[in-house]
Design a protein around this motif. Sequence first.
Motif, mmCIF file in Angstrom:
data_model
loop_
_atom_site.group_PDB
_atom_site.id
_atom_site.type_symbol
_atom_site.label_atom_id
_atom_site.label_comp_id
_atom_site.label_asym_id
_atom_site.label_seq_id
_atom_site.Cartn_x
_atom_site.Cartn_y
_atom_site.Cartn_z
ATOM 1 N N MET A 142 0.825 -1.190 0.000
ATOM 2 C CA MET A 142 0.000 0.000 0.000
ATOM 3 C C MET A 142 0.872 1.258 0.000
ATOM 4 N N GLU A 143 1.988 1.212 0.743
ATOM 5 C CA GLU A 143 2.877 2.369 0.792
ATOM 6 C C GLU A 143 3.564 2.601 -0.547
ATOM 7 N N GLN A 144 3.862 1.508 -1.271
ATOM 8 C CA GLN A 144 4.484 1.650 -2.582
ATOM 9 C C GLN A 144 3.522 2.306 -3.569
ATOM 10 N N LEU A 145 2.257 1.955 -3.495
ATOM 11 C CA LEU A 145 1.259 2.568 -4.364
ATOM 12 C C LEU A 145 1.104 4.052 -4.044
ATOM 13 N N ALA A 146 1.116 4.383 -2.779
ATOM 14 C CA ALA A 146 1.011 5.790 -2.373
ATOM 15 C C ALA A 146 2.220 6.582 -2.863
ATOM 16 N N GLY A 147 3.397 6.009 -2.746
ATOM 17 C CA GLY A 147 4.601 6.672 -3.238
ATOM 18 C C GLY A 147 4.579 6.842 -4.748
ATOM 19 N N PHE A 148 4.093 5.820 -5.452
ATOM 20 C CA PHE A 148 3.983 5.898 -6.902
ATOM 21 C C PHE A 148 3.003 6.990 -7.323
ATOM 22 N N LEU A 149 1.857 7.060 -6.648
ATOM 23 C CA LEU A 149 0.873 8.090 -6.980
ATOM 24 C C LEU A 149 1.415 9.489 -6.700
ATOM 25 N N ALA A 150 2.141 9.649 -5.600
ATOM 26 C CA ALA A 150 2.731 10.955 -5.289
ATOM 27 C C ALA A 150 3.749 11.346 -6.360
ATOM 28 N N LEU A 151 4.553 10.396 -6.802
ATOM 29 C CA LEU A 151 5.530 10.668 -7.854
ATOM 30 C C LEU A 151 4.839 11.029 -9.163
ATOM 31 N N ILE B 34 -5.318 10.327 -1.624
ATOM 32 C CA ILE B 34 -6.071 10.686 -0.418
ATOM 33 C C ILE B 34 -6.849 9.473 0.088
ATOM 34 N N LEU B 35 -7.408 8.685 -0.822
ATOM 35 C CA LEU B 35 -8.147 7.484 -0.420
ATOM 36 C C LEU B 35 -7.232 6.483 0.280
ATOM 37 N N ILE B 36 -6.025 6.295 -0.218
ATOM 38 C CA ILE B 36 -5.082 5.372 0.426
ATOM 39 C C ILE B 36 -4.753 5.844 1.840
ATOM 40 N N VAL B 37 -4.517 7.134 2.000
ATOM 41 C CA VAL B 37 -4.236 7.677 3.332
ATOM 42 C C VAL B 37 -5.456 7.528 4.228
ATOM 43 N N ALA B 38 -6.653 7.734 3.672
ATOM 44 C CA ALA B 38 -7.885 7.588 4.462
ATOM 45 C C ALA B 38 -8.077 6.148 4.925
ATOM 46 N N ILE B 39 -7.780 5.193 4.054
ATOM 47 C CA ILE B 39 -7.919 3.784 4.432
ATOM 48 C C ILE B 39 -6.925 3.418 5.522
ATOM 49 N N ASN B 40 -5.699 3.899 5.397
ATOM 50 C CA ASN B 40 -4.669 3.579 6.398
ATOM 51 C C ASN B 40 -4.932 4.241 7.746
ATOM 52 N N SER B 41 -5.487 5.457 7.732
ATOM 53 C CA SER B 41 -5.692 6.169 8.993
ATOM 54 C C SER B 41 -7.129 6.078 9.508
ATOM 55 N N ASN B 42 -8.067 5.696 8.643
ATOM 56 C CA ASN B 42 -9.480 5.553 8.996
ATOM 57 C C ASN B 42 -10.056 6.842 9.586
ATOM 58 N N ILE B 43 -9.824 7.942 8.859
ATOM 59 C CA ILE B 43 -10.334 9.253 9.267
ATOM 60 C C ILE B 43 -11.442 9.658 8.295
ATOM 61 N N LEU B 44 -12.608 9.999 8.842
ATOM 62 C CA LEU B 44 -13.792 10.258 8.036
ATOM 63 C C LEU B 44 -13.606 11.429 7.075
ATOM 64 N N HIS B 45 -13.028 12.529 7.538
ATOM 65 C CA HIS B 45 -12.963 13.701 6.669
ATOM 66 C C HIS B 45 -12.025 13.478 5.474
ATOM 67 N N LEU C 236 -13.827 12.132 -2.007
ATOM 68 C CA LEU C 236 -15.011 12.283 -2.852
ATOM 69 C C LEU C 236 -15.099 13.676 -3.473
ATOM 70 N N ALA C 237 -14.827 14.704 -2.682
ATOM 71 C CA ALA C 237 -14.904 16.069 -3.190
ATOM 72 C C ALA C 237 -13.853 16.309 -4.276
ATOM 73 N N THR C 238 -12.644 15.819 -4.060
ATOM 74 C CA THR C 238 -11.587 15.992 -5.049
ATOM 75 C C THR C 238 -11.923 15.245 -6.332
ATOM 76 N N LEU C 239 -12.384 14.028 -6.204
ATOM 77 C CA LEU C 239 -12.704 13.228 -7.386
ATOM 78 C C LEU C 239 -13.873 13.830 -8.170
ATOM 79 N N ILE C 240 -14.911 14.246 -7.477
ATOM 80 C CA ILE C 240 -16.094 14.759 -8.164
ATOM 81 C C ILE C 240 -15.839 16.140 -8.773
ATOM 82 N N PHE C 241 -15.342 17.066 -7.963
ATOM 83 C CA PHE C 241 -15.197 18.437 -8.453
ATOM 84 C C PHE C 241 -13.961 18.620 -9.325
ATOM 85 N N LYS C 242 -12.792 18.273 -8.787
ATOM 86 C CA LYS C 242 -11.552 18.516 -9.513
ATOM 87 C C LYS C 242 -11.290 17.451 -10.573
ATOM 88 N N GLY C 243 -11.850 16.259 -10.386
ATOM 89 C CA GLY C 243 -11.608 15.177 -11.321
ATOM 90 C C GLY C 243 -12.631 15.056 -12.433
#
Length: 82
Positions: A1-10, A43-54, A60-67
Amino acid sequence: MEQLAGFLALMVLVTAVLNVASPFLKFAVSLNMLQSWMLSFYILIVAINSNILHLYLSFLATLIFKGFIIPVLLFVVLKKNR
């Protein structure tokens, strides 16, 4: 999961550099949309790892509006200016 997050950041950084160097507006909007998708899934990967609602809401907001909404509106504007 951390490798995917690093890849997405890159890839977010790579698309930012490509976007600055792009001479074509349609390609730049497409890159911006791709960058927004990668950012939202990061952001979804970080949300899954930390389990923070916001963070789920931020995903969702980033994907819908900016995406989706903003690129569609920009493509409409580009099509009208043709």
